[in-house]
Scaffold this motif. Structure first.
Motif, PDB file in Angstrom:
ATOM      1  N   THR A 147     -48.190  29.079  51.162  1.00 58.14           N
ATOM      2  CA  THR A 147     -46.835  28.550  51.011  1.00 58.14           C
ATOM      3  C   THR A 147     -46.054  28.680  52.309  1.00 58.14           C
ATOM      4  O   THR A 147     -45.331  27.761  52.715  1.00 58.14           O
ATOM      5  N   LYS A 165     -44.507  20.900  36.993  1.00 50.50           N
ATOM      6  CA  LYS A 165     -43.418  19.926  37.108  1.00 50.50           C
ATOM      7  C   LYS A 165     -43.130  19.483  38.539  1.00 50.50           C
ATOM      8  O   LYS A 165     -42.828  18.313  38.768  1.00 50.50           O
ATOM      9  N   PRO A 166     -43.201  20.377  39.548  1.00 47.56           N
ATOM     10  CA  PRO A 166     -42.974  19.888  40.918  1.00 47.56           C
ATOM     11  C   PRO A 166     -43.968  18.817  41.360  1.00 47.56           C
ATOM     12  O   PRO A 166     -43.673  18.042  42.263  1.00 47.56           O
ATOM     13  N   TYR A 194     -44.037  19.800  47.301  1.00 49.11           N
ATOM     14  CA  TYR A 194     -43.219  18.640  46.939  1.00 49.11           C
ATOM     15  C   TYR A 194     -42.038  18.463  47.897  1.00 49.11           C
ATOM     16  O   TYR A 194     -41.779  17.361  48.385  1.00 49.11           O
ATOM     17  N   SER A 195     -41.329  19.557  48.196  1.00 49.65           N
ATOM     18  CA  SER A 195     -40.122  19.456  49.016  1.00 49.65           C
ATOM     19  C   SER A 195     -40.422  19.076  50.457  1.00 49.65           C
ATOM     20  O   SER A 195     -39.572  18.492  51.140  1.00 49.65           O
ATOM     21  N   THR A 247     -46.002  28.125  41.245  1.00 50.52           N
ATOM     22  CA  THR A 247     -44.828  27.263  41.139  1.00 50.52           C
ATOM     23  C   THR A 247     -44.142  27.107  42.481  1.00 50.52           C
ATOM     24  O   THR A 247     -43.746  25.996  42.879  1.00 50.52           O
ATOM     25  N   GLU A 248     -44.004  28.207  43.216  1.00 47.07           N
ATOM     26  CA  GLU A 248     -43.359  28.140  44.530  1.00 47.07           C
ATOM     27  C   GLU A 248     -44.181  27.303  45.497  1.00 47.07           C
ATOM     28  O   GLU A 248     -43.639  26.521  46.286  1.00 47.07           O
ATOM     29  N   SER A 272     -43.774  23.673  44.545  1.00 52.57           N
ATOM     30  CA  SER A 272     -42.422  23.231  44.886  1.00 52.57           C
ATOM     31  C   SER A 272     -42.293  22.988  46.384  1.00 52.57           C
ATOM     32  O   SER A 272     -41.681  22.007  46.820  1.00 52.57           O
ATOM     33  N   THR A 273     -42.894  23.881  47.191  1.00 50.33           N
ATOM     34  CA  THR A 273     -42.870  23.704  48.645  1.00 50.33           C
ATOM     35  C   THR A 273     -43.648  22.459  49.046  1.00 50.33           C
ATOM     36  O   THR A 273     -43.226  21.698  49.928  1.00 50.33           O
TER      37      THR A 273
END
Length: 535
Positions: free
Chosen positions: A282, A357-358, A316-317, A309-310, A313-314
């Motif tokens: 990450t 979800k991300p 995706y972002s 999840t993190e 999310s990373t």
């Protein structure tokens, strides 16, 4: 000679078939020796891919004994070498002293001969694997301007001497793929000399790089991150990446760091990272690797739901083109670690739909493969949400071969055959599925039974799936399960369930026997279909 052999396409297909069917290539050798017309093409096939350099080096003999300085490679060697496009130098066993000495002597003779042009004018791919450090000085002899792929692999820890590395961009200007195994080649300390990465970054056409070590320095990673031509990267990253990148290199200026972050692997498409834990990966992704098309994350320890999840999310972002992502794979190396502790896992080790979800923004995703030592708490509605987000999915694997284990709050999986039907309806391109079902109580009736309702007549059938991996799925009635699954997958031939390491669980023997009955029923149906078609 038959007129068909005068057609180039037919002749090339025949020779290609001979090469594939005959490992020693004795048939190609016979064709080359017995037919003058076919000899050039047969020799091209015979020498184009060499799994061992020794058949070629057997031609190396000094014309004047004990004085190879005035000799040149023989005409036979030059003719064969000009045909070689792919060459491997596999490792010899240390116990084979005779072969070790003979190979070294042949290479030594070749290096002492009067050579003014490239020995391998057509070579495209070179793979060198060795156990003898002294032979690496001879790699220079095999390099040519036509070389496109170079793999170096060795089995010793002392930094070898690679005198050709500093002039590699000049020797191989067309090199676009490189693989190096151990850390001394990748990152040398200041006392040991300049890092090879600085040289690699000067290759004008390098698009793919594999670094099998995880000891690469931060400075070298920063250099690689600025390489705009790099499209594919496979890298083992050390633990320092988990710290703040802006403070981990005291000799680098803040402005240089900010510039590195702006151009951090800006044209990378395919990324394979190996690390101890998900947080390290990450941290590596944090500046952004855009626009990625495929990622593979191999980790040593099992993640938590929070770290996954993190990471997602990373991912995706940092991705400004979500439609570009095609493949996501995450694997840990602890396939059976949880079995030795407990079957019941804490909430931090239970994956729910929120973890994924991300990734729902990656609407063009085709491959999703997650294999971690965690439990899954997913139901039919969750499966439908995932399938709706990834309509082009082709491979969908959640803990293939590992199962989902049990959690204290959920003693059985919530996904039913009905959820599997929904998955196949929303993702018509699926050809590989690994999932865990609750097949104890079927909610999808078999079409041959009287319970088959009108709404089930529109059942979507997947003809691509021939094998299912169902982990630690439980079932009650093999006949009903076989009927329901074959209704969705008419070409289904085999189901893998309760395989190693799941076979160590107490209930494995009982459920494996039931799934074997399902496989027997599927096999009987397949045999009946074959007979029906034949009649």
């Amino acid at each position: 000679m038959h007129h068909a052999l005068l057609v180039d396409e037919i002749l090339l297909n025949i020779l290609a078939a001979l090469r594939e069917a005959d490992a020693p290539y004795s048939q190609l050798n016979a064709v080359a020796r017995t037919c003058h017309f076919l000899s050039p093409l047969a020799l091209d096939f015979l020498w184009s891919e060499l799994p061992d350099a020794r058949p070629l080096l057997q031609y190396i003999k000094p014309r004047i004994p004990n004085d190879p300085h005035i000799s040149v490679p023989s005409a036979s060697f030059q003719r064969a070498a000009s045909r070689v496009r792919k060459l491997s130098c596999p490792a010899l066993t240390c116990s084979d002293t005779h072969s070790q000495i003979a190979l070294t002597e042949q290479l030594r003779l070749l290096s002492m001969m009067d050579i003014t042009t490239s020995l391998f004018p057509s070579l495209r791919r070179l793979s060198w694997t060795d156990t003898d450090q002294s032979r690496y000085v001879y790699i220079r002899l095999f390099l040519s301007p036509t070389l496109e792929s170079l793999e170096l692999d060795f089995f010793f820890h002392k930094p070898p001497n690679f005198p050709f590395l500093t002039i590699l961009p000049k020797l191989c200007p067309n090199l676009h793929s490189m693989s190096i195994s151990k850390h001394p080649v990748i990152s040398l300390s200041e006392d040991e000399g300049p890092s090879a990465v600085r040289t690699i970054c000067r290759l004008p056409r390098l698009t793919a790089l594999e670094c099998k070590s995880s000891t690469i320095s931060e400075a070298d990673i920063l250099h690689l991150s600025q390489l705009k031509s790099l499209v594919t990267l496979s890298l083992g990253i050390p633990s320092w990446v988990s710290s703040d990148r802006r403070s981990s290199a005291p000799h680098s200026s803040r402005a240089a760091k900010e510039c590195a972050d702006c151009l951090w692997f800006c044209n990378l498409r395919n990324l394979h990272l190996r690390a101890f834990s998900i947080p390290i990966i990450t941290s590596f992704l944090e500046p952004g690797c855009r626009p990625l098309q495929s990622v593979v994350f191999d980790i040593s320890e099992a993640p938590t739901t929070a770290s996954l999840t993190e990471c997602f999310s990373t991912l995706y972002s940092s991705h400004n083109e979500c439609s570009a992502m095609r493949s996501i794979k995450v694997q840990d190396s602890l396939s059976n670690a949880t079995f030795g502790v407990s079957q019941f896992l804490p909430n931090s080790k239970i994956i729910t739909a929120d973890v994924f979800k991300p990734l729902f923004a990656f609407t063009k995703l085709r491959i999703f493969d997650l294999g971690v030592c965690l439990s899954f708490s997913l139901g039919d509605s969750d499966l439908t949400a995932m399938a709706s987000s990834w309509p082009e999915l082709e491979v969908f694997c959640l803990n293939e071969g590992r199962g989902w284990h049990l959690s204290a709050s959920q003693p059985r999986p919530l996904i039913t055959v009905r959820g599997l039907q929904s998955l196949c309806t929303l993702c018509p391109r699926l050809y590989q599925i690994a999932i865990v079902l609750n097949a104890l109580d079927l909610f999808l009736p078999c079409p041959t039974t009287s319970l088959f309702s009108r709404q089930d007549t529109a059942l979507v059938r997947n003809l691509a799936v021939t094998r299912l991996s169902l982990g630690d799925s439980r079932l009650a009635n093999p006949q009903d399960v076989a009927c329901a699954l074959s209704s969705i997958f008419p070409c289904l031939k085999k189901i893998s369930a309760w395989q190693y390491p799941l076979d160590t669980l107490p209930e494995s023997r009982y459920y494996r026997r039931l799934w074997e009955e399902v496989n027997n029923i599927l096999q009987q149906r397949s045999n009946r279909d074959i007979i029906a078609v034949a009649n």
